[in-house]
Design a protein around this motif. Structure first.
Motif, PDB file in Angstrom:
ATOM      1  N   LYS A 169       0.829  -1.215   0.000  1.00 31.90           N
ATOM      2  CA  LYS A 169       0.000   0.000   0.000  1.00 31.90           C
ATOM      3  C   LYS A 169       0.859   1.258   0.000  1.00 31.90           C
ATOM      4  N   ALA A 170       1.968   1.219   0.719  1.00 32.67           N
ATOM      5  CA  ALA A 170       2.856   2.384   0.807  1.00 32.67           C
ATOM      6  C   ALA A 170       3.589   2.646  -0.513  1.00 32.67           C
ATOM      7  N   HIS A 171       3.929   1.594  -1.259  1.00 31.15           N
ATOM      8  CA  HIS A 171       4.711   1.742  -2.502  1.00 31.15           C
ATOM      9  C   HIS A 171       4.298   0.681  -3.527  1.00 31.15           C
ATOM     10  N   PRO A 172       3.075   0.732  -4.034  1.00 29.19           N
ATOM     11  CA  PRO A 172       2.609  -0.342  -4.924  1.00 29.19           C
ATOM     12  C   PRO A 172       3.431  -0.494  -6.202  1.00 29.19           C
ATOM     13  N   ALA A 173       3.843   0.587  -6.816  1.00 28.63           N
ATOM     14  CA  ALA A 173       4.612   0.493  -8.063  1.00 28.63           C
ATOM     15  C   ALA A 173       5.970  -0.172  -7.843  1.00 28.63           C
ATOM     16  N   GLN A 174       6.478  -0.103  -6.633  1.00 31.59           N
ATOM     17  CA  GLN A 174       7.761  -0.723  -6.311  1.00 31.59           C
ATOM     18  C   GLN A 174       7.660  -2.252  -6.330  1.00 31.59           C
ATOM     19  N   TYR A 175       6.487  -2.776  -5.974  1.00 24.52           N
ATOM     20  CA  TYR A 175       6.324  -4.220  -5.829  1.00 24.52           C
ATOM     21  C   TYR A 175       5.558  -4.893  -6.964  1.00 24.52           C
ATOM     22  N   ALA A 176       4.713  -4.164  -7.656  1.00 22.64           N
ATOM     23  CA  ALA A 176       3.915  -4.761  -8.736  1.00 22.64           C
ATOM     24  C   ALA A 176       4.847  -5.292  -9.822  1.00 22.64           C
ATOM     25  N   PRO A 177       4.498  -6.426 -10.415  1.00 21.90           N
ATOM     26  CA  PRO A 177       5.365  -7.001 -11.451  1.00 21.90           C
ATOM     27  C   PRO A 177       5.425  -6.123 -12.698  1.00 21.90           C
ATOM     28  N   GLN A 178       6.551  -6.143 -13.350  1.00 23.57           N
ATOM     29  CA  GLN A 178       6.735  -5.394 -14.585  1.00 23.57           C
ATOM     30  C   GLN A 178       5.892  -6.014 -15.693  1.00 23.57           C
ATOM     31  N   PHE A 179       5.516  -5.207 -16.644  1.00 23.75           N
ATOM     32  CA  PHE A 179       4.731  -5.640 -17.802  1.00 23.75           C
ATOM     33  C   PHE A 179       3.439  -6.328 -17.361  1.00 23.75           C
ATOM     34  N   GLY A 180       2.884  -5.829 -16.252  1.00 24.73           N
ATOM     35  CA  GLY A 180       1.605  -6.323 -15.781  1.00 24.73           C
ATOM     36  C   GLY A 180       1.593  -7.776 -15.344  1.00 24.73           C
ATOM     37  N   GLY A 181       2.772  -8.346 -15.142  1.00 27.66           N
ATOM     38  CA  GLY A 181       2.842  -9.748 -14.751  1.00 27.66           C
ATOM     39  C   GLY A 181       2.819 -10.703 -15.934  1.00 27.66           C
ATOM     40  N   PHE A 182       2.847 -10.153 -17.149  1.00 29.02           N
ATOM     41  CA  PHE A 182       2.972 -11.009 -18.331  1.00 29.02           C
ATOM     42  C   PHE A 182       4.433 -11.424 -18.463  1.00 29.02           C
ATOM     43  N   CYS A 183       4.679 -12.458 -19.227  1.00 31.00           N
ATOM     44  CA  CYS A 183       6.032 -12.973 -19.438  1.00 31.00           C
ATOM     45  C   CYS A 183       6.929 -11.902 -20.055  1.00 31.00           C
ATOM     46  N   ALA A 184       8.031 -11.592 -19.389  1.00 30.27           N
ATOM     47  CA  ALA A 184       8.956 -10.552 -19.873  1.00 30.27           C
ATOM     48  C   ALA A 184       9.552 -10.922 -21.222  1.00 30.27           C
ATOM     49  N   MET A 185       9.862 -12.197 -21.428  1.00 28.67           N
ATOM     50  CA  MET A 185      10.415 -12.627 -22.718  1.00 28.67           C
ATOM     51  C   MET A 185       9.349 -12.553 -23.793  1.00 28.67           C
ATOM     52  N   GLY A 186       8.120 -12.866 -23.444  1.00 26.06           N
ATOM     53  CA  GLY A 186       7.017 -12.732 -24.387  1.00 26.06           C
ATOM     54  C   GLY A 186       6.856 -11.297 -24.840  1.00 26.06           C
ATOM     55  N   VAL A 187       6.995 -10.351 -23.915  1.00 28.78           N
ATOM     56  CA  VAL A 187       6.867  -8.935 -24.267  1.00 28.78           C
ATOM     57  C   VAL A 187       7.969  -8.529 -25.231  1.00 28.78           C
ATOM     58  N   VAL A 188       9.177  -9.071 -25.049  1.00 25.71           N
ATOM     59  CA  VAL A 188      10.265  -8.811 -25.998  1.00 25.71           C
ATOM     60  C   VAL A 188       9.804  -9.167 -27.413  1.00 25.71           C
ATOM     61  N   LEU A 189       9.032 -10.252 -27.522  1.00 27.16           N
ATOM     62  CA  LEU A 189       8.559 -10.745 -28.813  1.00 27.16           C
ATOM     63  C   LEU A 189       7.179 -10.199 -29.183  1.00 27.16           C
ATOM     64  N   GLU A 190       6.759  -9.165 -28.418  1.00 27.34           N
ATOM     65  CA  GLU A 190       5.481  -8.485 -28.637  1.00 27.34           C
ATOM     66  C   GLU A 190       4.295  -9.428 -28.473  1.00 27.34           C
ATOM     67  N   LYS A 191       4.363 -10.263 -27.435  1.00 26.84           N
ATOM     68  CA  LYS A 191       3.290 -11.193 -27.070  1.00 26.84           C
ATOM     69  C   LYS A 191       2.955 -10.990 -25.597  1.00 26.84           C
ATOM     70  N   LYS A 192       1.688 -11.202 -25.249  1.00 29.00           N
ATOM     71  CA  LYS A 192       1.258 -11.156 -23.854  1.00 29.00           C
ATOM     72  C   LYS A 192       0.976 -12.586 -23.414  1.00 29.00           C
ATOM     73  N   LEU A 193       1.980 -13.201 -22.795  1.00 23.75           N
ATOM     74  CA  LEU A 193       1.892 -14.581 -22.341  1.00 23.75           C
ATOM     75  C   LEU A 193       1.780 -14.615 -20.820  1.00 23.75           C
ATOM     76  N   ASP A 194       1.063 -15.594 -20.330  1.00 21.02           N
ATOM     77  CA  ASP A 194       0.844 -15.735 -18.896  1.00 21.02           C
ATOM     78  C   ASP A 194       2.171 -15.879 -18.151  1.00 21.02           C
ATOM     79  N   GLY A 195       2.392 -15.050 -17.158  1.00 18.15           N
ATOM     80  CA  GLY A 195       3.593 -15.152 -16.340  1.00 18.15           C
ATOM     81  C   GLY A 195       3.428 -16.210 -15.265  1.00 18.15           C
TER      82      GLY A 195
END
Length: 167
Positions: A91-117
């Motif tokens: 609650k004090a710092h949500p952006a600090q803890y929330a997963p990057q790319f909305g919790g989608f697979c970071a490698m998938g985002v590299v390939l312009e895909k939204k895959l389940d993390g």
């Protein structure tokens, strides 16, 4: 220029095919809701991270299931926490803890895909949480973490509000 673009297209296609084989299912089956245009990977109840506590990755350095008794909504996603202390930290710092790319697979985002993390295929890098679709794909992502983070950061704005089925 044409040859460079063609080469990149062929390499990306080859990697995507290998990616699909490693994942074991078609690419279109990986995101939780193929029609959702949400920028956060959610289950059908609107819960992020498959119910895992995002703060625990930083404090106990391990995936830890959250409890329904400790929840907080941030950017349209409900996060669960293992303890009130972790809930308060988020609650004090949500952006600090929330997963990057909305919790989608970071490698998938590299390939312009939204895959389940997968909450079990994770890494904290420079104080930020990244997920991958599975541990095999994570090995590929770990080969060039700084480069992949840059590429994913460039791709994310153009895909974050698109449905996975449209990518």
């Amino acid at each position: 220029m044409f040859h460079s673009t063609l080469r990149r297209t062929i390499l990306a296609s080859t990697f995507l095919a290998a990616f699909a084989v490693a994942v074991g299912t078609p690419l279109t089956a990986q995101a939780q809701d193929q029609n959702s245009t949400a920028a956060v990977n959610l289950d059908t109840q609107g819960v992020a991270l498959h119910g895992y506590d995002p703060v625990a990755y930083f404090t106990v350095k391990a995936p830890t299931l959250g409890k329904a008794a400790y929840t907080h909504t941030f950017e349209g996603a409900t996060y669960r926490f293992a303890s009130k202390d972790n809930l308060d930290k988020f609650k004090a710092h949500p952006a600090q803890y929330a997963p990057q790319f909305g919790g989608f697979c970071a490698m998938g985002v590299v390939l312009e895909k939204k895959l389940d993390g997968d909450p079990q295929a994770w890494r904290v890098v420079d104080g930020k949480l990244y997920l991958n679709v599975n541990k095999d794909i994570q090995k590929k992502w770990l080969e060039d973490v700084p480069g992949h983070i840059v590429k994913a950061g460039q791709a994310w704005p153009s895909i974050k509000n698109k449905a996975p089925k449209d990518l």
